[in-house]
Design an enzyme around this catalytic site. Structure first.
Site, PDB file in Angstrom:
ATOM      1  N   SER A   7      43.425  79.884  84.763  1.00  0.00           N
ATOM      2  CA  SER A   7      43.540  79.526  83.347  1.00  0.00           C
ATOM      3  C   SER A   7      44.991  79.649  82.927  1.00  0.00           C
ATOM      4  O   SER A   7      45.576  80.737  82.992  1.00  0.00           O
ATOM      5  CB  SER A   7      42.684  80.468  82.500  1.00  0.00           C
ATOM      6  OG  SER A   7      43.136  80.417  81.163  1.00  0.00           O
ATOM      7  N   HIS A  32      42.121  75.464  84.531  1.00  0.00           N
ATOM      8  CA  HIS A  32      41.371  75.673  83.290  1.00  0.00           C
ATOM      9  C   HIS A  32      42.345  75.718  82.120  1.00  0.00           C
ATOM     10  O   HIS A  32      43.356  76.422  82.164  1.00  0.00           O
ATOM     11  CB  HIS A  32      40.600  76.994  83.429  1.00  0.00           C
ATOM     12  CG  HIS A  32      39.683  77.305  82.300  1.00  0.00           C
ATOM     13  ND1 HIS A  32      38.406  76.779  82.201  1.00  0.00           N
ATOM     14  CD2 HIS A  32      39.828  78.118  81.229  1.00  0.00           C
ATOM     15  CE1 HIS A  32      37.823  77.249  81.125  1.00  0.00           C
ATOM     16  NE2 HIS A  32      38.655  78.070  80.510  1.00  0.00           N
ATOM     17  N   ASP A  34      42.755  76.232  78.058  1.00  0.00           N
ATOM     18  CA  ASP A  34      42.093  76.839  76.900  1.00  0.00           C
ATOM     19  C   ASP A  34      42.710  76.373  75.596  1.00  0.00           C
ATOM     20  O   ASP A  34      43.863  76.686  75.298  1.00  0.00           O
ATOM     21  CB  ASP A  34      42.221  78.366  76.975  1.00  0.00           C
ATOM     22  CG  ASP A  34      41.320  78.965  78.036  1.00  0.00           C
ATOM     23  OD1 ASP A  34      40.109  78.715  77.981  1.00  0.00           O
ATOM     24  OD2 ASP A  34      41.844  79.676  78.919  1.00  0.00           O
ATOM     25  N   MET A  36      42.504  76.672  71.526  1.00  0.00           N
ATOM     26  CA  MET A  36      41.983  77.552  70.464  1.00  0.00           C
ATOM     27  C   MET A  36      42.484  77.094  69.106  1.00  0.00           C
ATOM     28  O   MET A  36      43.652  76.722  68.978  1.00  0.00           O
ATOM     29  CB  MET A  36      42.469  78.981  70.698  1.00  0.00           C
ATOM     30  CG  MET A  36      42.059  79.561  72.020  1.00  0.00           C
ATOM     31  SD  MET A  36      42.735  81.216  72.162  1.00  0.00           S
ATOM     32  CE  MET A  36      42.198  81.622  73.820  1.00  0.00           C
ATOM     33  N   HIS A  65      38.663  73.676  78.008  1.00  0.00           N
ATOM     34  CA  HIS A  65      37.714  74.542  77.305  1.00  0.00           C
ATOM     35  C   HIS A  65      38.090  74.565  75.828  1.00  0.00           C
ATOM     36  O   HIS A  65      39.085  75.164  75.439  1.00  0.00           O
ATOM     37  CB  HIS A  65      37.809  75.951  77.947  1.00  0.00           C
ATOM     38  CG  HIS A  65      37.002  77.001  77.278  1.00  0.00           C
ATOM     39  ND1 HIS A  65      37.159  78.345  77.560  1.00  0.00           N
ATOM     40  CD2 HIS A  65      36.017  76.936  76.354  1.00  0.00           C
ATOM     41  CE1 HIS A  65      36.305  79.053  76.840  1.00  0.00           C
ATOM     42  NE2 HIS A  65      35.604  78.222  76.087  1.00  0.00           N
ATOM     43  N   MET A  67      37.769  75.895  72.412  1.00  0.00           N
ATOM     44  CA  MET A  67      37.313  76.973  71.528  1.00  0.00           C
ATOM     45  C   MET A  67      37.668  76.558  70.114  1.00  0.00           C
ATOM     46  O   MET A  67      38.528  77.152  69.454  1.00  0.00           O
ATOM     47  CB  MET A  67      37.980  78.295  71.938  1.00  0.00           C
ATOM     48  CG  MET A  67      37.367  78.865  73.207  1.00  0.00           C
ATOM     49  SD  MET A  67      38.366  80.166  73.928  1.00  0.00           S
ATOM     50  CE  MET A  67      39.466  79.190  74.927  1.00  0.00           C
ATOM     51  N   MET A 136      30.556  82.572  79.275  1.00  0.00           N
ATOM     52  CA  MET A 136      31.672  83.461  78.914  1.00  0.00           C
ATOM     53  C   MET A 136      31.314  84.885  79.321  1.00  0.00           C
ATOM     54  O   MET A 136      30.242  85.392  78.983  1.00  0.00           O
ATOM     55  CB  MET A 136      31.933  83.429  77.395  1.00  0.00           C
ATOM     56  CG  MET A 136      32.531  82.148  76.846  1.00  0.00           C
ATOM     57  SD  MET A 136      34.050  81.586  77.649  1.00  0.00           S
ATOM     58  CE  MET A 136      35.166  82.959  77.385  1.00  0.00           C
ATOM     59  N   PHE A 142      40.922  85.580  73.746  1.00  0.00           N
ATOM     60  CA  PHE A 142      42.098  86.232  74.324  1.00  0.00           C
ATOM     61  C   PHE A 142      41.939  86.422  75.815  1.00  0.00           C
ATOM     62  O   PHE A 142      40.824  86.681  76.291  1.00  0.00           O
ATOM     63  CB  PHE A 142      42.324  87.611  73.690  1.00  0.00           C
ATOM     64  CG  PHE A 142      42.487  87.565  72.205  1.00  0.00           C
ATOM     65  CD1 PHE A 142      43.723  87.231  71.638  1.00  0.00           C
ATOM     66  CD2 PHE A 142      41.415  87.811  71.368  1.00  0.00           C
ATOM     67  CE1 PHE A 142      43.872  87.157  70.257  1.00  0.00           C
ATOM     68  CE2 PHE A 142      41.551  87.734  69.983  1.00  0.00           C
ATOM     69  CZ  PHE A 142      42.784  87.410  69.426  1.00  0.00           C
ATOM     70  N   ASP A 174      33.995  82.726  82.872  1.00  0.00           N
ATOM     71  CA  ASP A 174      35.331  82.789  82.280  1.00  0.00           C
ATOM     72  C   ASP A 174      35.508  84.110  81.542  1.00  0.00           C
ATOM     73  O   ASP A 174      34.792  84.388  80.586  1.00  0.00           O
ATOM     74  CB  ASP A 174      35.467  81.609  81.293  1.00  0.00           C
ATOM     75  CG  ASP A 174      36.847  81.490  80.683  1.00  0.00           C
ATOM     76  OD1 ASP A 174      37.763  82.219  81.092  1.00  0.00           O
ATOM     77  OD2 ASP A 174      36.996  80.634  79.781  1.00  0.00           O
TER      78      ASP A 174
END
Ligand code: DX5
Ligand code: ZN
Length: 216
Positions: A7, A32, A34, A36, A65, A67, A136, A142, A174
């Site tokens: 990630s 990966h 992320d 957010m 991913h 979020m 998850m 975080f 993850d």
């Protein structure tokens, strides 16, 4: 045999292209990514422009991913940025069928993500639609948290459900993966193990070699 997906949340953003190349040279196939939004999770990471920029430098499989609240607003944008897989949270989207199908219509793999408090039975009706289920193993938001190992029971449950219903989704986990617990995660039936801190903290090359040896 499982795959390790680093990630980039824990990467050095000043040297992102270089670090992507380094993990590829170590045999990594999936990265990966992320995203957010500061709403679904407290923190904000990065979005489409960053993904677009690293896409030019890397042919790794981008496992994006999201979020973010109401991810259905941005499917086209993430497709155009270069996502291969688009993973949306069960808890963040109230049009799941439509959104998962839209992701697939763009030719991406559709993934559904569940938070630690969400049960497998909550998402059962969508399991026939998805290419990926991401469990998850920390509360999202975080890097660097400790793994909630009881979430691995859901991996096992999803693997059994997949076999008994002749489905084909891949199972990812993850959060909080390290050299001590990665084997337990693989033994539970995880196909793709996401790891941020465990890959990018310290010597990346050594970390990848050690973690890869534990998943294969
Ligand atoms: C957390 C993110 C993870 C994170 C994992 O909300 O979804 O992908 O980068 O980081 P580690 O492996 O450090 O827990
Ligand atoms: Zn993630």
């Amino acid at each position: 045999m499982s795959e390790l997906a680093p990630s980039i949340l824990s990467a050095d953003f000043n040297r992102l292209g270089e670090q992507l190349k380094l993990i590829k040279d170590e045999g990594i196939k999936i990265v990966h990514v992320d995203v957010m939004d500061g709403m679904f999770v407290p923190s904000i990471s990065f979005g489409m422009p960053v993904i677009k920029s690293i896409r030019k430098e890397s042919d790794l499989e981008f496992d994006v991913h999201l979020m973010i609240q109401k991810p259905e607003r941005y499917i086209k944008e993430f497709y155009e940025s270069g996502a291969d897989n688009l993973l949306i949270h069960y808890e963040a989207c109230d049009k799941l069928d439509k959104t998962l199908n839209k992701i697939k219509d763009y030719g991406m793999k559709a993934g559904l993500v569940i938070n630690p408090e969400t049960k497998v039975c909550d998402i059962m009706q969508y399991l026939g639609l998805v290419d990926i289920v991401l469990v998850m193993t920390v509360h999202p938001g975080f890097g660097g948290q400790s793994m909630l190992e009881n979430c691995l029971d859901k991996v096992n449950e999803l693997a059994i459900y997949r076999d008994t219903h002749a489905l084909g989704y891949r199972i990812e986990i993850d959060g909080g993966v390290n050299k001590e617990n990665i084997k337990t995660a693989v033994d539970a039936g995880t196909d793709v193990v996401v790891a941020g801190t465990a890959v990018f903290s310290g010597d990346i090359k050594t970390n990848v070699e050690e973690l890869k040896a534990l998943v294969s």
